[in-house]
Design an enzyme around this catalytic site. Sequence first.
Site, mmCIF file in Angstrom:
data_model
loop_
_atom_site.group_PDB
_atom_site.id
_atom_site.type_symbol
_atom_site.label_atom_id
_atom_site.label_comp_id
_atom_site.label_asym_id
_atom_site.label_seq_id
_atom_site.Cartn_x
_atom_site.Cartn_y
_atom_site.Cartn_z
ATOM 1 N N ALA A 198 0.815 -1.218 0.000
ATOM 2 C CA ALA A 198 0.000 0.000 0.000
ATOM 3 C C ALA A 198 0.855 1.279 0.000
ATOM 4 C CB ALA A 198 -0.931 -0.016 1.203
ATOM 5 N N ARG A 244 -1.207 0.925 7.764
ATOM 6 C CA ARG A 244 -0.549 1.049 9.067
ATOM 7 C C ARG A 244 0.249 2.319 9.316
ATOM 8 N NH1 ARG A 244 -0.517 -4.145 7.388
ATOM 9 N NH2 ARG A 244 -1.428 -5.662 8.791
ATOM 10 N N GLN A 277 0.310 -6.393 -3.571
ATOM 11 C CA GLN A 277 -0.751 -6.668 -2.599
ATOM 12 C C GLN A 277 -1.872 -5.649 -2.789
ATOM 13 O OE1 GLN A 277 1.147 -7.446 1.501
ATOM 14 N NE2 GLN A 277 2.731 -6.404 0.355
ATOM 15 N N HIS A 325 -3.825 -10.000 -3.980
ATOM 16 C CA HIS A 325 -4.985 -9.741 -3.118
ATOM 17 C C HIS A 325 -6.205 -9.309 -3.939
ATOM 18 C CE1 HIS A 325 -2.269 -9.111 0.667
ATOM 19 N NE2 HIS A 325 -2.404 -10.364 0.329
ATOM 20 N N CYS A 382 -29.279 -14.595 -8.384
ATOM 21 C CA CYS A 382 -29.741 -15.346 -7.203
ATOM 22 C C CYS A 382 -30.075 -14.458 -6.007
ATOM 23 C CB CYS A 382 -28.718 -16.412 -6.821
ATOM 24 S SG CYS A 382 -27.250 -15.725 -6.027
ATOM 25 N N SER A 399 4.729 -2.994 4.797
ATOM 26 C CA SER A 399 5.223 -3.259 6.157
ATOM 27 C C SER A 399 5.563 -4.742 6.315
ATOM 28 C CB SER A 399 4.160 -2.872 7.186
ATOM 29 O OG SER A 399 3.028 -3.708 7.041
ATOM 30 N N ASN A 413 11.237 1.659 1.819
ATOM 31 C CA ASN A 413 10.118 1.943 2.721
ATOM 32 C C ASN A 413 10.507 3.103 3.638
ATOM 33 O OD1 ASN A 413 7.507 0.402 3.114
ATOM 34 N ND2 ASN A 413 8.057 0.763 5.231
HETATM 35 P P1 NAD Z 1 0.856 -1.458 5.252
HETATM 36 O O1 NAD Z 1 -0.059 -0.304 5.494
HETATM 37 O O2 NAD Z 1 0.887 -2.520 6.265
HETATM 38 O O3 NAD Z 1 2.344 -0.932 5.062
HETATM 39 C C1 NAD Z 1 2.642 0.142 4.232
HETATM 40 C C2 NAD Z 1 4.079 0.505 4.468
HETATM 41 O O4 NAD Z 1 4.440 1.469 3.522
HETATM 42 C C3 NAD Z 1 4.338 1.095 5.858
HETATM 43 O O5 NAD Z 1 5.477 0.477 6.410
HETATM 44 C C4 NAD Z 1 4.607 2.577 5.578
HETATM 45 O O6 NAD Z 1 5.591 3.115 6.418
HETATM 46 C C5 NAD Z 1 5.119 2.544 4.168
HETATM 47 N N1 NAD Z 1 4.811 3.737 3.396
HETATM 48 C C6 NAD Z 1 3.632 4.391 3.289
HETATM 49 N N2 NAD Z 1 3.723 5.388 2.394
HETATM 50 C C7 NAD Z 1 5.003 5.371 1.934
HETATM 51 C C8 NAD Z 1 5.715 6.146 1.007
HETATM 52 N N3 NAD Z 1 5.149 7.152 0.339
HETATM 53 N N4 NAD Z 1 7.008 5.851 0.796
HETATM 54 C C9 NAD Z 1 7.625 4.837 1.470
HETATM 55 N N5 NAD Z 1 6.991 4.065 2.355
HETATM 56 C C10 NAD Z 1 5.691 4.323 2.578
HETATM 57 O O7 NAD Z 1 0.515 -2.021 3.805
HETATM 58 P P2 NAD Z 1 0.810 -3.457 3.167
HETATM 59 O O8 NAD Z 1 2.067 -4.020 3.675
HETATM 60 O O9 NAD Z 1 0.609 -3.313 1.704
HETATM 61 O O10 NAD Z 1 -0.353 -4.381 3.726
HETATM 62 C C11 NAD Z 1 -1.640 -3.901 3.820
HETATM 63 C C12 NAD Z 1 -2.715 -4.617 2.998
HETATM 64 O O11 NAD Z 1 -3.653 -3.600 2.697
HETATM 65 C C13 NAD Z 1 -2.312 -5.143 1.681
HETATM 66 O O12 NAD Z 1 -2.656 -6.458 1.711
HETATM 67 C C14 NAD Z 1 -3.170 -4.428 0.632
HETATM 68 O O13 NAD Z 1 -3.941 -5.389 -0.048
HETATM 69 C C15 NAD Z 1 -4.164 -3.624 1.408
HETATM 70 N N6 NAD Z 1 -4.300 -2.198 1.009
HETATM 71 C C16 NAD Z 1 -4.199 -1.849 -0.297
HETATM 72 C C17 NAD Z 1 -4.288 -0.511 -0.668
HETATM 73 C C18 NAD Z 1 -4.159 -0.161 -2.122
HETATM 74 O O14 NAD Z 1 -4.551 -0.949 -2.981
HETATM 75 N N7 NAD Z 1 -3.593 0.997 -2.446
HETATM 76 C C19 NAD Z 1 -4.466 0.482 0.304
HETATM 77 C C20 NAD Z 1 -4.585 0.075 1.649
HETATM 78 C C21 NAD Z 1 -4.488 -1.284 1.984
#
Ligand code: NAD
Length: 254
Positions: free
Chosen positions: A30, A42, A107, A125, A161, A199, A219
């Site tokens: 994300a 997060r 993801q 996902h 359905c 994350s 990150n």
């Molecule tokens: P997460 O929120 O757990 O982690 C995101 C990470 O990215 C964090 O560690 C954060 O510090 C870092 N981050 C955020 N913005 C940043 C930037 N501009 N530059 C550098 N780092 C940055 O997300 P995840 O690990 O992808 O897991 C969350 C789940 O949520 C995934 O399975 C996903 O399917 C879903 N999700 C998807 C979206 C989307 O499609 N855009 C949005 C929200 C959640």
Amino acid sequence: MGMAEHLARGVKEAAALLAQAEYCIALTGAGVSTESGIPDFRSPGSGLWTRLDPMFFTIESFKADPAQFYRLGQELFAVIKEAEPNDTHIVLGELEKRGLVKAIITQNIDGLHQKGGARRVLEIHGSLESASCIGCGCRVSMEGVIGAVLDGILPPRCSRCGDPLKPDIILFGEAMPPVYQEALLEAEKADCIMVIGSSMQVSPANLLPRYSENLIIINREPTVYDSRARVVLRGNTAPVMRSLLDELELCYGL
Ligand code: NAD
């Protein structure tokens, strides 16, 4: 060494790894889309979990109250629909075109990698392109589903359905889609994996980086994989990816 110098050195090391790699893949989360205005889960202060209960993203809560799922999700779906790719999506598409990245495992459900020009995107996902009936499995476009929600039809239902329609995204508690097997094969094949904006707390996606010795983490916060990474680039992904592309062009002519 200052932070900027540290980052600049990291970019050089990452470019060297990429230039040497025979089969590099990217695994994104994300964090690659926050610079397009889509909140992640997060991040402190702005993450979705500061506003939405994580229970919202479970299949049990969808089944228990699909109308509530749409009421709460509506805003996020609208933001995703309007979002445009940023430099991270665009640079990844460019790296793929130049043969430096062979596949992008994401993801994310927002479709921004494809909008940014990437072609081989494995959406482990799922995506918000379509929705399926939880009863008969009948598939429809998400456009119509959003339209129904905007007309106040909550939850939108299958015209065959009558059971609720669920966006084709993987909620917590659901099995991974078949494309996950393909992602596993890609990770096994890879001699370099770039993990960007995740994350790495969501399983089983967070098992994929274990398949390569050559890990590059991009990150803005620490991740559980930092200690085993060859290079950690701590910063916002869009400017870091842009510098990485510049470095590959300037120093390697790639
Ligand atoms: P997460 O929120 O757990 O982690 C995101 C990470 O990215 C964090 O560690 C954060 O510090 C870092 N981050 C955020 N913005 C940043 C930037 N501009 N530059 C550098 N780092 C940055 O997300 P995840 O690990 O992808 O897991 C969350 C789940 O949520 C995934 O399975 C996903 O399917 C879903 N999700 C998807 C979206 C989307 O499609 N855009 C949005 C929200 C959640």
